[in-house]
Write a protein that holds these residues in place. Sequence first.
Motif, PDB file in Angstrom:
ATOM      1  N   LEU A 123       0.832  -1.202   0.000  1.00 52.61           N
ATOM      2  CA  LEU A 123       0.000   0.000   0.000  1.00 52.61           C
ATOM      3  C   LEU A 123       0.867   1.252   0.000  1.00 52.61           C
ATOM      4  O   LEU A 123       0.674   2.171  -0.802  1.00 52.61           O
ATOM      5  CB  LEU A 123      -0.885  -0.027   1.248  1.00 52.61           C
ATOM      6  CG  LEU A 123      -1.935   1.048   1.420  1.00 52.61           C
ATOM      7  CD1 LEU A 123      -3.024   0.837   0.402  1.00 52.61           C
ATOM      8  CD2 LEU A 123      -2.522   0.991   2.811  1.00 52.61           C
ATOM      9  N   TRP A 124       1.849   1.234   0.869  1.00 49.83           N
ATOM     10  CA  TRP A 124       2.778   2.357   0.956  1.00 49.83           C
ATOM     11  C   TRP A 124       3.535   2.511  -0.367  1.00 49.83           C
ATOM     12  O   TRP A 124       3.746   3.610  -0.863  1.00 49.83           O
ATOM     13  CB  TRP A 124       3.745   2.102   2.115  1.00 49.83           C
ATOM     14  CG  TRP A 124       4.769   3.140   2.310  1.00 49.83           C
ATOM     15  CD1 TRP A 124       4.614   4.347   2.931  1.00 49.83           C
ATOM     16  CD2 TRP A 124       6.147   3.072   1.906  1.00 49.83           C
ATOM     17  NE1 TRP A 124       5.801   5.027   2.925  1.00 49.83           N
ATOM     18  CE2 TRP A 124       6.750   4.271   2.316  1.00 49.83           C
ATOM     19  CE3 TRP A 124       6.909   2.111   1.253  1.00 49.83           C
ATOM     20  CZ2 TRP A 124       8.097   4.535   2.087  1.00 49.83           C
ATOM     21  CZ3 TRP A 124       8.244   2.374   1.011  1.00 49.83           C
ATOM     22  CH2 TRP A 124       8.822   3.572   1.428  1.00 49.83           C
ATOM     23  N   GLY A 125       3.905   1.372  -0.944  1.00 45.39           N
ATOM     24  CA  GLY A 125       4.623   1.398  -2.218  1.00 45.39           C
ATOM     25  C   GLY A 125       3.815   2.066  -3.311  1.00 45.39           C
ATOM     26  O   GLY A 125       4.320   2.889  -4.069  1.00 45.39           O
ATOM     27  N   ILE A 126       2.512   1.737  -3.363  1.00 50.95           N
ATOM     28  CA  ILE A 126       1.675   2.303  -4.420  1.00 50.95           C
ATOM     29  C   ILE A 126       1.503   3.808  -4.257  1.00 50.95           C
ATOM     30  O   ILE A 126       1.673   4.575  -5.186  1.00 50.95           O
ATOM     31  CB  ILE A 126       0.275   1.642  -4.420  1.00 50.95           C
ATOM     32  CG1 ILE A 126       0.372   0.195  -4.867  1.00 50.95           C
ATOM     33  CG2 ILE A 126      -0.669   2.402  -5.325  1.00 50.95           C
ATOM     34  CD1 ILE A 126      -0.957  -0.519  -4.900  1.00 50.95           C
ATOM     35  N   VAL A 183      10.109   5.305   9.157  1.00 43.29           N
ATOM     36  CA  VAL A 183       9.362   6.464   9.609  1.00 43.29           C
ATOM     37  C   VAL A 183       8.260   6.784   8.613  1.00 43.29           C
ATOM     38  O   VAL A 183       7.108   7.025   8.981  1.00 43.29           O
ATOM     39  CB  VAL A 183      10.312   7.670   9.791  1.00 43.29           C
ATOM     40  CG1 VAL A 183       9.523   8.917  10.107  1.00 43.29           C
ATOM     41  CG2 VAL A 183      11.319   7.367  10.884  1.00 43.29           C
ATOM     42  N   SER A 184       8.619   6.715   7.318  1.00 45.16           N
ATOM     43  CA  SER A 184       7.646   7.054   6.292  1.00 45.16           C
ATOM     44  C   SER A 184       6.461   6.098   6.310  1.00 45.16           C
ATOM     45  O   SER A 184       5.310   6.530   6.257  1.00 45.16           O
ATOM     46  CB  SER A 184       8.329   7.033   4.927  1.00 45.16           C
ATOM     47  OG  SER A 184       7.377   7.172   3.926  1.00 45.16           O
ATOM     48  N   VAL A 185       6.749   4.790   6.411  1.00 46.98           N
ATOM     49  CA  VAL A 185       5.659   3.809   6.420  1.00 46.98           C
ATOM     50  C   VAL A 185       4.748   4.052   7.617  1.00 46.98           C
ATOM     51  O   VAL A 185       3.529   4.215   7.469  1.00 46.98           O
ATOM     52  CB  VAL A 185       6.219   2.361   6.474  1.00 46.98           C
ATOM     53  CG1 VAL A 185       5.099   1.379   6.769  1.00 46.98           C
ATOM     54  CG2 VAL A 185       6.887   1.988   5.167  1.00 46.98           C
ATOM     55  N   VAL A 186       5.354   4.110   8.795  1.00 46.06           N
ATOM     56  CA  VAL A 186       4.547   4.252   9.998  1.00 46.06           C
ATOM     57  C   VAL A 186       3.763   5.558   9.970  1.00 46.06           C
ATOM     58  O   VAL A 186       2.561   5.596  10.254  1.00 46.06           O
ATOM     59  CB  VAL A 186       5.451   4.189  11.252  1.00 46.06           C
ATOM     60  CG1 VAL A 186       4.649   4.524  12.492  1.00 46.06           C
ATOM     61  CG2 VAL A 186       6.057   2.803  11.380  1.00 46.06           C
TER      62      VAL A 186
END
Lengths: 284, 284
Positions: free
Chosen positions: A96-99, B32-35
Amino acid sequence: LFLVVLAYGAWPAIRAYGLGFLFDMEWNPNPEHERYGALVFVYGTLVSSFAALAVAAPVGIAAAAFISEALYPKLRGTVALVIDILATVPSVVYGLWGIFVLAPWVRMSLQPFLAKTLGFLPLFQGAHRGLGMLCAILVLSIMLLPIIVSISLDSMRAVPATYREAALALGATRMETIMMAVLAPARSGLVGACILALGRALGETMAVTMVIGNAHRISVSLFAPANTIASTIANEFSEATTDLYSASLIYLALLLFLLTLMVNLAARLLVRRLWSGAKENTHA
Amino acid sequence: MTDARIAYRRWKNRVGLSLMALAVALCLVPVVSVVFTVIANGASALRWRLLTHLPAPVGESGGIANAIIGSALLLVIAATGSVPVGIALGLYLVQRRQRPLARVARLVLDVISGIPAIVVGVFIYTIIVLPMHHFSMLAGGLALGMIMLPVFARTSEEALRGIPTTVHEGGLALGLPRRRVILRLVLRAAMPAVLTGLFLAVARVAGEAAPLMFTSLSDTDWPRSPLGPVASLPVLLYTYAISPFDEWHRQAWAAALVLMAMILTFRLVTQAYGRWRYGRKAAP
């Protein structure tokens, strides 16, 4: 047991294609002229995994070395916690983060930059799409980092402190101490960490499926969409209409299983050697 | 001459150490970005309605309640499936640690833990979904259980090994039959550690989507029967994330937040529980 069941499921495809499956580039589910070959996916799997490892391994090992040798010992617990959290983030969340975060960044910043500076290489040519091989490699390498960091951290901690003290006493700088007295003895553990990570990367499904762009072809450019074994299975399994189609997908799963099996056994051997080595060291 | 050499080594030391610090930073940025993005996007999309309602067609405000419950049910099935087998395996590995069969069992567990989740999905599909002719919650739960099993068997082995042999011997010396010694004394003493292992294993598989995609499939209704398809958070997240609708994207972020919060609280509670139990046991 696994082998038998998968081979049974894949039997129609194995009978139809034999080992030639591995080298066939066609993948055509059109019922009129069905034809399946795995080469595209094997290529995609190998390229994405090895490239991800190439990105993640130096960064991960360097970070582990810093944490192990240069950080305040008190902070190590916090770092272990962060690694722990990272390892429990489900791969769909990475996808999800990747997209929505990584892919736009890749399209807007990274791809134009690479095209401008290294655009003469065929690796970095083509339209800037965001989703594609490059994005998959980046997501994969981020997912590999916690594994690499935690295992190499363990193997560096297993190096006896006397090695470090000896190197420092000889007048080595800290950097030289790390290179000579920590990384060198921990080598087999570091290699084991990388191979375990590779096994993980080969089988990683969800995150890759979500960002790789899904295209059945081999392209030299890293900007182009591609496909891996795992992402193809994930995408097409529930749509497989004919027996041969689903059998071919199961055949793919069989291939992936054998691939990861080999990689993991190799890693076990290396890591076990490291552990017995560490035990001998503590006894000495 | 020597001054220049020393200056060079100093310079190399500084560059090396800063490169390693940079590597740590590189590791931290994606974490950090993901969270952060999950929390930010998830929180803005999170509504009470989302947690209590069924999914709705695009345009209406639907929820993810059935997926939350479905996930929980799948995990319960997975846990009940792997607990007896895992404990039995752990007991066997501890009590008969020297036998060749125990070594084989250990190797097999290692191999299973290295199998990509998607291949486990294909495996379960072949042996359960195909003969039964439809996707089912049972199949999904078994797939998850299969992934849990090696982790759980290993931790319960560790837990049982932590029980001193004197407990065992004391029981036997009092004239108790072996069966009762194991059930009443050894297992009871090892219970907190075994439970901790179980919860950690559950937390590990809670985010898996790959093995569920063609075993439990997905559903838009409440879970009804163990033999029917069932929705689960990771699969729902995947389908929503790759869908073209903004509305669904927002719900995917919320689902990601719910999923991560679930896994994290699970882990923290487990750790706190383990510490509490051990703390109390150490006191008398």
